[in-house]
Design an enzyme around this catalytic site. Sequence first.
Site, mmCIF file in Angstrom:
data_model
loop_
_atom_site.group_PDB
_atom_site.id
_atom_site.type_symbol
_atom_site.label_atom_id
_atom_site.label_comp_id
_atom_site.label_asym_id
_atom_site.label_seq_id
_atom_site.Cartn_x
_atom_site.Cartn_y
_atom_site.Cartn_z
ATOM 1 N N GLU A 142 20.404 -38.596 36.064
ATOM 2 C CA GLU A 142 21.608 -38.774 36.881
ATOM 3 C C GLU A 142 22.743 -37.808 36.535
ATOM 4 O OE1 GLU A 142 22.454 -42.955 36.518
ATOM 5 O OE2 GLU A 142 20.764 -43.521 37.772
ATOM 6 N N GLU A 157 14.164 -44.363 40.205
ATOM 7 C CA GLU A 157 14.836 -45.499 39.569
ATOM 8 C C GLU A 157 15.416 -46.365 40.670
ATOM 9 O OE1 GLU A 157 17.452 -44.857 36.141
ATOM 10 O OE2 GLU A 157 18.696 -46.512 36.853
#
Length: 622
Positions: free
Chosen positions: A133, A209
């Site tokens: 991320e 995810e």
Amino acid sequence: ATSRLLINYSEPYRSEILDYLFKPNFGASLHILKVEIGGDGQTTDGTEPSHMHYTLDENYFRGYEWWLMKEAKKRNPDITLIGLPWSFPGWLGKGFNWPYVNLELTAYYIVSWILGAKRYHDLDIDYIGIWNERSFDSNYIKVLRRMLNAQGLQKVKIIASDNLWEPISTSMLLDSALWKVIDVIGAHYPGTYTVRNAQLTQKKLWSSEDFSTLNSDVGAGCWGRILNQNYINGYMTSTIAWNLVASYYEQLPYGRCGLMTAQEPWSGHYVVESPIWVTAHTTQFTQPGWYYLKTVGHLEKGGSYVALTDGLGNLTIIVETMSHKHSTCIRPFLPYYNVSHQLATFTLKGSFSDIPELQVWYTKLAKPLERTLFKQLDSLWLDDSGGRFTLDLQEDELFTLTTLTTGRKGSHPLPPKSQSFPLSYKDDFNVDYPFFSEPPNFADQTGVFEYYTNIEDKGEHRYTLRQVLNQRPITWTADAANTISIIGDYHWSDLTIQCDVYLETLNRGGAFIAGRVNKGGILIRSARGVFFWIFSNGSFRVTGDLAGWITYTAGSVEVTAKVWYTLTLIIKGSLSSGLLNGKPLWTNIHVKYPKNGWAAIGTHSFVFAQFDNFHVEATRSK
């Protein structure tokens, strides 16, 4: 850092939990295990140790991920393994909070982890990620591919960028060399949708995810809906749940956001939550390598269906009718839609028209009396129907119809009853050859605390717990400026904490013991509590927070480095006192907030320090 407490479970409970997660045709029967490549930094619910704390340091036995991967492989040798870094050890940044200062060095660090997995644990890593991320560097991805190939790791595939669909998709379309080295585009929490440019790359698309939702029946509904609709709406052929198992203190961020709950190693209690059985509807009746049929889609009155085949005549159909109210994930926003009672007719054509029988597995997420989890119903016989069958569908249901006869709802005896953390707790860290680098129940929130042997010390401090980082890592989130490891029960209120402390650094060394610590994980910087510090420059402080902004009292004291001291912190009601080597140092200082929290130990900034003979006596807040 979400499997932290799992390793502390005693047998048989630990193996039972692992069976529910990984054993084929038993529980969740997972196809994929994705692990964090520990980088010494806070990554949501704690820190995970790196295999290379310092420049010339290599150790492939730290942390619990090696153990977890081996346990998964033991149960399912075909499970896919993925590694992804969140944080990186500080030395890679050369003074910058950035892993791309030296691309070759960072690639070497990651490739070392893959080689270490094979050399020391006989684990083959299948996919490797870039930086969870956070920004990717196109040149780094190319350097990583070159280095993997140079080490004979051509089989290890690259997934990028574990963030959003963009800018990675456009970057790949504009840079053919980048396009060539990336095998899978992985996006997080895509809300079941992809973007046009991701599809134009013609690469595999994954939700790398997802979920991250409380493991109630609403969380199970979220999971059931996205397992189907990530493919229907977004052509994603893999969906990975964060997190595997809620094995971390529940009051840390995203408490109980795992497929099941195992957060009480001291009692042996665990809960096989409904997301485990929702997972089974897909995982027990498909395998990596199966194909989605083109005939997938949405049902007329809400819900969806997918169909998959192994290309060898087997067929699995999964139907879900999760209502909006009972399937909202933690993120992203879910626009309103309606689901109502309906009859859905399916027709098997072509080679599937000869299928005589389909096994039926059923889940109903509802009030306890109507709730059904992964139950096998009577088979559907299709002999005289021309391959047609009709399902009567209510809301919040899951059906799996399959030619496979291997499905099973596995079970173990009921685990022990839930109990709170022991009110009296001691650890002298006297472990000669620890199975695991960190002691039970301590959950590092900044810094890394490991079992340590003082080879020169033949006395009582031969075996200790040591904070081992000497510089701030390349962080993923806002790690604290001071290191800290928490332990115990968040509801502890009145408590006495005693611990021996040894400062290794002259002049600038410092360490603390603390009680009523009220925050952890990504919020650790703002943790409040009662912190009793000693410093090797001959001073002490008592603060109301980890950062040291709130000072209750301070003074001079005969403390220096390289000497053991016994610190005692007593908190009772709104008063607090402290002792050094059994002698009162400060008494009855007012501490009004917080009213409860964990016990903790730690250091002032990233310095080496040791802890021994940790002991807590506590009472829980009402």
